[in-house]
Motif scaffolding. Sequence first.
Motif, short mmCIF file in Angstrom:
data_model
loop_
_atom_site.label_atom_id
_atom_site.label_comp_id
_atom_site.label_asym_id
_atom_site.label_seq_id
_atom_site.Cartn_x
_atom_site.Cartn_y
_atom_site.Cartn_z
N SER A 1 -27.63 25.26 68.02
CA SER A 1 -26.84 24.26 68.74
C SER A 1 -25.37 24.60 68.62
O SER A 1 -24.96 25.37 67.74
CB SER A 1 -27.09 22.87 68.14
N VAL A 2 -24.56 23.99 69.48
CA VAL A 2 -23.12 24.04 69.26
C VAL A 2 -22.79 23.43 67.90
O VAL A 2 -21.81 23.80 67.25
CB VAL A 2 -22.37 23.32 70.40
N LEU A 3 -23.64 22.51 67.43
CA LEU A 3 -23.42 21.87 66.13
C LEU A 3 -23.91 22.74 64.98
O LEU A 3 -23.94 22.30 63.83
CB LEU A 3 -24.06 20.49 66.10
N GLY A 4 -24.29 23.96 65.28
CA GLY A 4 -24.47 24.98 64.25
C GLY A 4 -23.21 25.82 64.10
O GLY A 4 -23.12 26.68 63.22
N LEU A 5 -22.23 25.56 64.98
CA LEU A 5 -20.95 26.27 64.95
C LEU A 5 -19.82 25.37 64.47
O LEU A 5 -18.93 25.80 63.73
CB LEU A 5 -20.61 26.80 66.35
N ILE A 6 -19.83 24.13 64.94
CA ILE A 6 -18.81 23.15 64.55
C ILE A 6 -19.50 21.87 64.10
O ILE A 6 -20.69 21.68 64.36
CB ILE A 6 -17.82 22.86 65.71
N SER A 7 -18.75 20.99 63.44
CA SER A 7 -19.32 19.74 62.93
C SER A 7 -18.66 18.54 63.59
O SER A 7 -17.47 18.58 63.91
CB SER A 7 -19.14 19.65 61.41
N LEU A 8 -19.45 17.48 63.77
CA LEU A 8 -18.93 16.23 64.29
C LEU A 8 -19.28 15.08 63.36
O LEU A 8 -20.30 15.13 62.66
CB LEU A 8 -19.52 15.94 65.68
N ARG A 9 -18.44 14.07 63.37
CA ARG A 9 -18.75 12.86 62.61
C ARG A 9 -20.11 12.29 63.02
O ARG A 9 -20.48 12.35 64.19
CB ARG A 9 -17.70 11.77 62.87
N PHE A 10 -20.81 11.73 62.06
CA PHE A 10 -22.08 11.05 62.26
C PHE A 10 -23.19 12.01 62.70
O PHE A 10 -24.24 11.58 63.18
CB PHE A 10 -21.95 9.91 63.28
N ASP B 1 -25.41 -2.64 59.81
CA ASP B 1 -24.51 -3.74 59.50
C ASP B 1 -23.99 -3.71 58.07
O ASP B 1 -23.01 -4.40 57.76
CB ASP B 1 -25.20 -5.08 59.79
N LYS B 2 -24.61 -2.92 57.21
CA LYS B 2 -24.12 -2.79 55.84
C LYS B 2 -23.18 -1.59 55.68
O LYS B 2 -22.68 -1.33 54.60
CB LYS B 2 -25.29 -2.66 54.87
N SER B 3 -22.97 -0.86 56.75
CA SER B 3 -22.14 0.34 56.70
C SER B 3 -20.68 0.03 56.99
O SER B 3 -20.37 -0.84 57.82
CB SER B 3 -22.65 1.37 57.71
N CYS B 4 -19.79 0.76 56.37
CA CYS B 4 -18.37 0.62 56.70
C CYS B 4 -18.06 1.20 58.07
O CYS B 4 -16.96 1.03 58.59
CB CYS B 4 -17.51 1.27 55.62
N PHE B 5 -19.04 1.88 58.66
CA PHE B 5 -18.87 2.45 60.00
C PHE B 5 -19.58 1.62 61.07
O PHE B 5 -19.81 2.11 62.18
CB PHE B 5 -19.42 3.88 60.05
N GLN C 1 -30.73 13.58 63.59
CA GLN C 1 -30.66 12.38 62.76
C GLN C 1 -29.22 11.93 62.66
O GLN C 1 -28.44 12.46 61.87
CB GLN C 1 -31.22 12.67 61.35
N PRO C 2 -28.80 10.95 63.48
CA PRO C 2 -27.42 10.48 63.41
C PRO C 2 -27.17 9.64 62.16
O PRO C 2 -28.09 9.18 61.49
CB PRO C 2 -27.28 9.63 64.67
N GLY C 3 -25.89 9.43 61.90
CA GLY C 3 -25.46 8.58 60.81
C GLY C 3 -24.45 9.29 59.92
O GLY C 3 -24.55 10.50 59.70
N ALA C 4 -23.47 8.52 59.42
CA ALA C 4 -22.53 9.09 58.44
C ALA C 4 -23.32 9.55 57.22
O ALA C 4 -24.29 8.91 56.82
CB ALA C 4 -21.50 8.04 58.05
N LEU C 5 -22.89 10.64 56.61
CA LEU C 5 -23.66 11.19 55.51
C LEU C 5 -23.86 10.19 54.38
O LEU C 5 -24.92 10.18 53.74
CB LEU C 5 -22.98 12.47 55.00
N GLU C 6 -22.89 9.33 54.14
CA GLU C 6 -23.06 8.35 53.07
C GLU C 6 -24.10 7.30 53.41
O GLU C 6 -24.60 6.59 52.53
CB GLU C 6 -21.74 7.67 52.75
N ASP C 7 -24.49 7.19 54.69
CA ASP C 7 -25.50 6.22 55.12
C ASP C 7 -26.87 6.85 55.32
O ASP C 7 -27.85 6.13 55.56
CB ASP C 7 -25.07 5.57 56.44
N VAL C 8 -26.95 8.18 55.27
CA VAL C 8 -28.22 8.87 55.53
C VAL C 8 -28.95 9.09 54.20
O VAL C 8 -28.48 9.86 53.35
CB VAL C 8 -27.98 10.22 56.23
#
Length: 275
Positions: free
Chosen positions: A133-142, A198-202, A86-93
């Motif tokens: 996943s590799v994303l269980g080891l490190i974190s990425l934006r969105f 379109d309502k996101s700052c990202f 589920q992509p998206g900045a945490l403030e948008d999810v």
Amino acid sequence: MKKSILITGCSSGIGYAAAHFLHNNGYEVFATARKADDVKTLREEGFNAFQLDVTDTASIDSALAAVLEQTGGTLYALFNNAGYGQPGALEDVPAEALREQFETNVIGLHEMTRRIIPVMRQQGYGRIIQHSSVLGLISLRFRGAYNASKYAIEGLCDTLRLELDDTDIHVVTLNTGPIHSRFRDNATEKFLHYVDIDKSCFAKEYHEEVLARKAKKSENDPFTKEPIEVIRKVVLALEKPQPKPRYYITAATHLLGTFKRLLPTSWLDKILLKV
């Protein structure tokens, strides 16, 4: 006697490829998928296939009952492969999206695991392969929702190994990096469903990074590998007398996993902001 394995999430990608490989190499494969049409396709391809939605207890009950009836109440291995991003900045999810992400990636995995452990305790052995996943080891934006779900899987796996230490039931964690599959297409569908771009700052970054990444599909990305890279580790998890507790898959996982262990958090953050 053939070794039996139940695989979740076999509609496409890694689960589908693993089911074919193991079936062609002597395993009794029980391939499962959430949608009836995918199950129909799997059966037409010669699989013993069942409909299984890991977020639905009744579906789990029905599929497991059918599998165990055919095996006489035994199962050599479970490959918890079902999951999505589920992509998206945490403030948008929204909370609903995060809840749905955890229902599939974490709660579903947990329910499958705890339902099969008594079977393996009774028979005295077993292999439980958990797809992290590799994303269980490190974190990425969105990637916050997906990151959180995979970090949760890491905690479940680490605890299970300790709790099953006095048994011959092996819990193996797969930390997979980027693999060619429908993962990004499916993730983009969730992104468009839950995130108001379109309502996101990202908004600019979403168009340039998240949506552009889907358009590229990583055909020329040297870090994105084929499903066989995962399957090789699945085979080790199934066939080694003492499999490793975890397997890193793809150069991206090895590289970023090493950075996580060695670098100060502030240094790692600077690197991850460029990924």
